[in-house]
Write an enzyme that holds these catalytic residues in place. Structure first.
Site, short mmCIF file in Angstrom:
data_model
loop_
_atom_site.label_atom_id
_atom_site.label_comp_id
_atom_site.label_asym_id
_atom_site.label_seq_id
_atom_site.Cartn_x
_atom_site.Cartn_y
_atom_site.Cartn_z
CD GLU A 113 -2.86 -1.18 2.38
OE1 GLU A 113 -4.09 -1.29 2.20
OE2 GLU A 113 -2.34 -1.13 3.51
C1 ACM Z 1 -2.09 -5.41 3.82
O1 ACM Z 1 -3.14 -5.95 4.20
N1 ACM Z 1 -2.01 -4.12 3.68
C2 ACM Z 1 -0.90 -6.20 3.53
#
Ligand code: ACM
Length: 526
Positions: free
Chosen positions: A338
């Site tokens: 992310e």
């Molecule tokens: C994640 O769930 N951001 C790896």
């Protein structure tokens, strides 16, 4: 038949019939029957044959006999059995002294069992557990434990008899990497809480604990060369709680505790995103050098290390050097998920600079599957956390030779709610009832990732909504044993219909252990 069952002098053969569905009509029978047989064990063994005529009854004179390599596991087993039985259960080395024994022996096991497997034989005269290694003995002890009545998990002496279900087992894991992740960054969990979780996961033969040690809302590990990471970055948590961090001494103790349960800790420092706590601690990590506020909300994707500043790589080098020195295992997890506030070009630049640092400190990379797009070395292990069956970057990494750790978020994320009314958890990846969590296979979930590409399975537990150990337990149980079974048991031996019956038999054990589990209506709990 009921008359015969009520006769207290009955041999174990008839008593054990009770486990096959006959009603227990006498309290004596209830106390000597085997609650579970070798075919009830979770994770399901490779080969298991129950023999109701071969039940073994522990008695006050029973000893635990080990060779030198098995001594520690023997002590661990004694520690499990003493509180509820009140028996001495001395751990003795060598073959001296007759009498009934639980014998743990390394060597002399079938080659099939490998490093983590074992052979178990329970007969009326004793228990024999054999393995190639102490790790294998430890696996076998977890099986043996489940062959005793649930009351064995009690912490005070229970006046009753202790029958180990008879039979033979030959067992070894499908995958060598069977992991649980705990997010200690969103909310901090104390060393005692982490140890409790370690004990809970160890009983299902999980062999890896992934600790998510840093995120936007908190930094949880002392780094001596950057002390404010812990003393400033450790002060916060989601929702404004007090946070916390592990000193290096505490962390080493945790790693050693995990090792005593044959669990390897894989530490994660998430980067280049999920870094607000670090950048709040040290303004020089920000591109403009200006201080930024702490964050205690649960937004994601807004933070990024400053890719074009040299100090960023001094920071990463220092952190990974200190972390590597605290880590006996071969993997460091560098996060990578992310990173929406990092441009794609910068993400690549960052990866190229950081990957060699991990290698420099003698470690291999794991990270969220986002790292697959950086063409990491083939020793790197991307961890799949997607929710669909296609990911071109992960498939390409697998084709290049990278092993993939499977934790699809819509199957394996234990922080997902069970149903819309579950009081804890999130639901962005879907609702994960017990069946959904169990009924998938890591070698067929993702296109281009088959059995030989998979290193194993992880069940992550993110903690945005979790504050206490009871919260951890409620989300992990009853799902966690399912992930353990997916990682351990032969694919062909697994069906939901059989599993739900075996799972039901685990619940009295959790009650004894004080585990606050979710009573899914998909299972007829005992
Ligand atoms: C994640 O769930 N951001 C790896």
């Amino acid at each position: 038949m009921s008359k015969r069952l009520s006769t207290t002098v009955l041999g174990v053969a008839v008593l054990s019939l009770v486990t096959f569905g006959l009603p227990a009509t006498a309290s004596a029978a209830q106390h000597t029957k085997a609650e579970r047989t070798v075919t009830d064990v979770i994770p399901a063994p490779v080969e298991a044959k129950a023999d109701p005529r071969a039940n073994f009854r522990l008695n006050p004179a029973t000893v635990i006999r080990t060779d030198r390599d098995g001594r520690q596991v023997g002590e661990y087993l004694a520690g499990l059995l003493r509180p509820a039985t009140g028996y001495r259960l001395p751990v003795v080395t060598g073959h001296r002294g007759g009498g009934p024994a639980i014998s743990l022996e390394t060597g002399h096991a079938s080659d099939r069992v490998g490093t983590e497997g074992y052979q178990l034989k329970v007969s009326s005269s004793g228990v024999s557990l054999r393995a190639k290694t102490d790790k294998g003995l430890f696996s076998g002890v977890q099986t043996l434990r489940q062959l005793l009545p649930s009351a064995i998990e009690a912490t005070t002496v229970q006046k009753r008899s202790w029958v180990v279900s008879g039979g033979t087992v030959l067992d070894y894991p499908r995958f060598g990497y069977r992991s649980a992740m705990l997010d200690v960054a969103r909310h901090f969990f104390t060393p005692a809480q982490v140890k409790l979780y370690i004990d809970q996961i160890a009983q299902y033969k999980i062999n890896t604990l992934h600790l998510h040690l840093s995120d936007d809302q908190g930094w949880r590990i002392e780094i001596k060369s950057w002390p404010k990471l812990a003393t400033v970055g450790g002060l916060t948590a989601v929702g404004g709680g007090p946070g916390g961090y592990y000193t290096q001494e505490q962390y080493k103790d945790l790693v050693a505790y995990a090792a005593s349960r044959h669990i390897t800790v894989v530490p994660e420092i998430d980067m280049p995103g999920h870094t607000n706590a670090a950048q709040h601690s040290y303004a020089e990590l920000n591109c403009d050098g200006k201080p930024i506020p702490a964050r205690t909300d649960i937004e994601v994707g807004y933070s990024s290390l400053c890719i074009n500043k040299d100090i960023t790589y001094t920071f990463v080098d220092d952190v990974l050097r200190e972390l590597a020195a605290l880590t006996p295992g071969k993997y460091l997890n560098i996060g990578g998920d992310e990173a929406h506030a990092t441009t794609p070009e910068d993400y690549q630049t960052f990866a190229k600079k950081v990957q060699p640092i991990v290698a420099k400190y003698g470690k291999q990379i794991t990270g969220w599957h986002d790292i697959a797009k950086t063409n990491p070395p083939v020793s790197a292990v991307p961890q799949f956390w997607g929710t669909t069956g296609t990911d071109a970057n992960v498939a390409a990494a697998a084709a290049r030779g990278n092993k993939i750790l499977m934790s699809p978020a819509n199957k394996a994320y234990m922080d997902m709610k069970y149903h819309p009314q579950t009081p804890l958890g999130l639901s962005w990846a879907g609702l994960i009832e017990v069946k959904t969590g169990y009924d998938w296979d890591p070698a067929t979930y993702l296109q281009g990732v088959t059995e030989q590409n998979v290193i194993g399975v992880e069940a992550p537990l993110w903690s945005e909504t979790l504050v206490t150990s009871e919260h951890i337990e409620f989300m992990a149980f009853p799902r966690l044993p399912g992930y353990a079974e997916i990682g351990w048991s032969p694919k062909d031996s697994r069906t939901w219909d059989a599993y739900r019956l075996r799972l039901a038999k685990q619940s009295p054990r959790w009650v004894q252990q004080g585990i606050d589990f979710y009573r899914s209506t998909q299972v007829d709990w005992q």
